[in-house]
Scaffold this motif. Structure first.
Motif, short mmCIF file in Angstrom:
data_model
loop_
_atom_site.label_atom_id
_atom_site.label_comp_id
_atom_site.label_asym_id
_atom_site.label_seq_id
_atom_site.Cartn_x
_atom_site.Cartn_y
_atom_site.Cartn_z
N LEU A 184 0.83 -1.21 0.00
CA LEU A 184 0.00 0.00 0.00
C LEU A 184 0.86 1.26 0.00
CD1 LEU A 184 -2.70 -1.08 2.60
CD2 LEU A 184 -3.13 -0.51 0.20
N GLU A 185 2.08 1.14 0.54
CA GLU A 185 2.97 2.31 0.62
C GLU A 185 4.14 2.24 -0.34
OE1 GLU A 185 2.68 3.61 5.24
OE2 GLU A 185 3.78 1.78 4.81
N HIS A 186 4.53 1.01 -0.70
CA HIS A 186 5.71 0.83 -1.55
C HIS A 186 5.32 0.05 -2.81
CE1 HIS A 186 8.18 2.24 1.77
NE2 HIS A 186 7.50 1.42 2.56
N PRO A 187 5.20 0.74 -3.94
CA PRO A 187 4.78 0.06 -5.17
C PRO A 187 5.71 -1.10 -5.55
CG PRO A 187 4.85 2.45 -5.48
CD PRO A 187 5.42 2.19 -4.14
N GLY A 188 6.96 -1.07 -5.06
CA GLY A 188 7.91 -2.14 -5.38
C GLY A 188 7.72 -3.39 -4.55
N ALA A 189 6.88 -3.32 -3.51
CA ALA A 189 6.73 -4.46 -2.60
C ALA A 189 5.72 -5.47 -3.12
CB ALA A 189 6.34 -3.97 -1.21
N GLY B 134 3.72 -7.09 9.90
CA GLY B 134 3.36 -7.40 11.28
C GLY B 134 3.95 -6.37 12.23
N GLY B 135 3.44 -6.33 13.45
CA GLY B 135 3.80 -5.29 14.42
C GLY B 135 5.29 -5.17 14.68
N VAL B 136 6.01 -6.30 14.69
CA VAL B 136 7.45 -6.24 14.99
C VAL B 136 8.23 -5.56 13.85
CG1 VAL B 136 9.47 -7.61 15.70
CG2 VAL B 136 7.20 -8.28 16.46
N ALA B 137 7.61 -5.44 12.68
CA ALA B 137 8.24 -4.71 11.56
C ALA B 137 8.32 -3.22 11.86
CB ALA B 137 7.50 -4.97 10.25
N VAL C 208 14.69 -3.47 10.95
CA VAL C 208 14.68 -3.05 9.54
C VAL C 208 16.09 -2.64 9.10
CG1 VAL C 208 13.68 -1.43 7.87
CG2 VAL C 208 12.26 -2.33 9.74
N ARG C 209 16.79 -1.90 9.98
CA ARG C 209 18.15 -1.45 9.66
C ARG C 209 19.09 -2.64 9.50
NH1 ARG C 209 19.49 1.32 14.16
NH2 ARG C 209 17.61 2.55 14.11
N ALA C 210 18.97 -3.62 10.40
CA ALA C 210 19.84 -4.80 10.36
C ALA C 210 19.58 -5.60 9.09
CB ALA C 210 19.60 -5.67 11.59
N MET C 211 18.33 -5.70 8.71
CA MET C 211 17.94 -6.43 7.49
C MET C 211 18.58 -5.74 6.27
SD MET C 211 15.98 -9.15 7.39
CE MET C 211 14.73 -9.62 8.53
N ARG C 212 18.47 -4.40 6.24
CA ARG C 212 19.03 -3.64 5.09
C ARG C 212 20.54 -3.74 5.06
NH1 ARG C 212 14.61 0.91 5.63
NH2 ARG C 212 13.11 -0.08 4.23
N ALA C 213 21.17 -3.73 6.25
CA ALA C 213 22.63 -3.80 6.30
C ALA C 213 23.11 -5.14 5.74
CB ALA C 213 23.11 -3.61 7.73
N ARG C 214 22.42 -6.23 6.07
CA ARG C 214 22.85 -7.56 5.61
C ARG C 214 22.49 -7.80 4.14
NH1 ARG C 214 23.65 -12.20 8.63
NH2 ARG C 214 23.87 -13.33 6.67
N LEU C 215 21.31 -7.32 3.72
CA LEU C 215 20.82 -7.66 2.38
C LEU C 215 21.15 -6.62 1.32
CD1 LEU C 215 17.51 -9.23 3.59
CD2 LEU C 215 19.23 -10.42 2.22
N VAL D 247 14.82 -4.06 0.73
CA VAL D 247 14.03 -4.46 1.90
C VAL D 247 12.91 -3.43 2.09
CG1 VAL D 247 14.07 -4.86 4.39
CG2 VAL D 247 16.03 -5.56 2.98
N PHE D 248 11.66 -3.90 2.03
CA PHE D 248 10.51 -3.01 2.18
C PHE D 248 9.84 -3.24 3.53
CE2 PHE D 248 10.91 -3.71 -2.41
CZ PHE D 248 10.92 -2.40 -2.87
N ALA D 249 9.63 -2.15 4.27
CA ALA D 249 8.93 -2.26 5.55
C ALA D 249 7.80 -1.24 5.58
CB ALA D 249 9.90 -2.01 6.69
N PRO D 250 6.66 -1.61 6.14
CA PRO D 250 5.54 -0.67 6.21
C PRO D 250 5.76 0.35 7.32
CG PRO D 250 4.93 -2.77 7.21
CD PRO D 250 6.34 -2.92 6.72
N SER D 251 5.05 1.47 7.24
CA SER D 251 5.06 2.43 8.35
C SER D 251 4.37 1.76 9.55
CB SER D 251 4.30 3.69 7.96
OG SER D 251 2.93 3.35 7.79
N ALA D 252 4.55 2.34 10.73
CA ALA D 252 3.98 1.73 11.95
C ALA D 252 2.47 1.55 11.82
CB ALA D 252 4.31 2.59 13.15
N ARG D 253 1.81 2.53 11.20
CA ARG D 253 0.35 2.47 11.09
C ARG D 253 -0.12 1.26 10.26
NH1 ARG D 253 -4.01 5.55 12.05
NH2 ARG D 253 -5.50 5.96 10.39
N LEU D 254 0.65 0.90 9.24
CA LEU D 254 0.26 -0.23 8.40
C LEU D 254 0.94 -1.54 8.81
CD1 LEU D 254 0.00 1.47 4.90
CD2 LEU D 254 -1.85 0.77 6.41
N ALA D 255 1.96 -1.45 9.68
CA ALA D 255 2.62 -2.68 10.17
C ALA D 255 1.75 -3.35 11.21
CB ALA D 255 3.99 -2.35 10.76
N THR D 256 1.17 -2.54 12.10
CA THR D 256 0.29 -3.12 13.13
C THR D 256 -1.10 -3.33 12.52
OG1 THR D 256 -0.10 -0.88 13.92
CG2 THR D 256 1.56 -2.14 15.10
#
Ligand code: KG4
Ligand code: ZN
Length: 343
Positions: A121-126, A273-276, A282-289, A296-305
């Motif tokens: 909904l926020e990232h067209p690439g996701a 999910g909420g932990v996203a 998210v930073r650790a995921m981006r650093a590794r990948l 690495v696409f992560a939703p804003s807090a409003r759409l993660a929960t």
């Protein structure tokens, strides 16, 4: 097609309106009413949650429609599994009545499939194909998503979900419910010091066929935190324990996700999910990948929960495939995600 989404699986009463076709969608409104009352009890009380949904559902839906500036929608999508059955039944019963009264279709949506669609909904690439890591209060799922509707389950938790681990550790540390944001805040401001907890299920040199290659387990980590709390001065060490716990959990999730990306050759990772909401994850995921050229696409807090926008989005996908629920649509505490194929 214009879809009204409804979500009442746990302690958020939410409604949303979206317009769209395929991956081209626009969110017209999203209303989320969080039931703060559960903080008093240190966890969600199902009976209280159901009753709170019952009083909130009508004003929340009316508000979503008025915020969107519409009276009519073409269909209703409602979470019907998994979750607290009494809570789900409020949304399902309301959605069926709403659809029946207006002569429009209703579709049941799996809550975790909703989380899978939220980031798009926020990232067209996701959009598929991608590797997905869904980390919520009730679930931890590592999926390979070939296309919408085709999900290969790679790994899951053997015991506690990632969010559940955050909430239980928060309780051990004397922090409020829900604990995830509190643990993250404390961990970010602290150093692990002398504390280091085990990285569960992270044996090296494993093969994809090994049963714990992708699975995770957090109950041992929780016990390690409990032992540390018992044997230390909590006022002095609270931050260090939070940090050591978060480091261990994040390293485990990142490593399992990297394995999935590598084995399936994906170039995108979608978190949900909420932990996203956890910025360190998210930073650790981006650093590794990132070094592998993986987005690495992560939703804003409003759409993660939990929210109804993701339910409307997943519902749109099923409606466009011509799927419809009958008026005996029911609510289920547990159910596999539709379209899930064995690894
Ligand atoms: O997806 P969600 O809203 O509800 C479920 O479907 O379960 O996830 C809620 C979970 C809770 O366990 C909460 O503590 C966790 O997400 N959470 C976090 C953070 N924000 C929320 N966990 C870690 N770090 C955060 N910043
Ligand atoms: Zn959720």
């Amino acid at each position: 097609m214009r879809v009204l989404g409804i979500e009442t699986s746990c302690d958020e009463t939410s409604a949303a309106v979206l317009d769209g076709t395929g991956n081209d969608v626009s969110l017209r409104s999203l209303v989320i009413l969080s039931q703060d009352v559960h903080a008093i009890f240190g966890g969600v009380v199902p009976e209280i949650a159901s009753r709170a949904h019952l009083t909130a559902i009508v004003p929340v839906v009316e508000r979503a429609l008025s915020d969107a500036g519409v009276d009519m929608v073409d269909a209703v999508a409602v979470t019907n599994a998994p979750g607290l059955v009494g809570a789900l039944l409020v949304g399902v019963s309301f959605a069926k009545a709403f659809a029946f009264a207006r002569g429009i279709p209703v579709i049941g949506v799996h809550h975790m499939e909703g989380h899978l669609f939220a980031t798009a909904l926020e990232h067209p690439g996701a959009v598929p194909p991608f590797t997905a890591l869904l980390v919520s209060g009730g679930h931890t799922l590592l999926l390979d998503v070939e296309s919408w509707g085709r999900y290969r389950l790679l790994g899951r938790t053997r015991d506690d979900a990632a969010g559940e681990a955050f909430d239980k550790v928060a309780k051990l540390l004397g922090l409020p419910y829900p604990g995830g944001p509190h643990v993250e805040r404390l961990a970010t401001a602290s150093d692990a010091g002398a504390f280091r907890f085990p990285r569960p299920m992270l044996r090296r040199n494993q093969l994809p066929a090994d049963p714990d290659f992708y699975d995770v387990s957090f109950s041992g980590l929780k016990t390690a935190v409990l032992n540390a709390v018992k044997t230390s001065d909590l006022e002095r060490d609270r931050g260090a324990i939070a940090r050591a716990f978060q480091d261990s959990l994040i390293e485990t999730l990142v490593e399992k996700t990297v394995r999935a990306v590598r084995e399936h050759g994906r170039e995108r990772v979608v978190l949900g999910g909420g932990v996203a909401c956890n910025a360190t994850l998210v930073r650790a995921m981006r650093a590794r990948l990132g070094t592998r050229g993986v987005d690495v696409f992560a939703p804003s807090a409003r759409l993660a929960t939990d929210n109804a926008a993701m339910i409307a989005r997943a519902g749109l996908f099923h409606l466009e495939r011509g799927e419809r629920a009958a008026l005996d649509l029911n609510a289920f505490a547990a159910q596999p995600i539709p379209g899930l194929v064995a690894a």
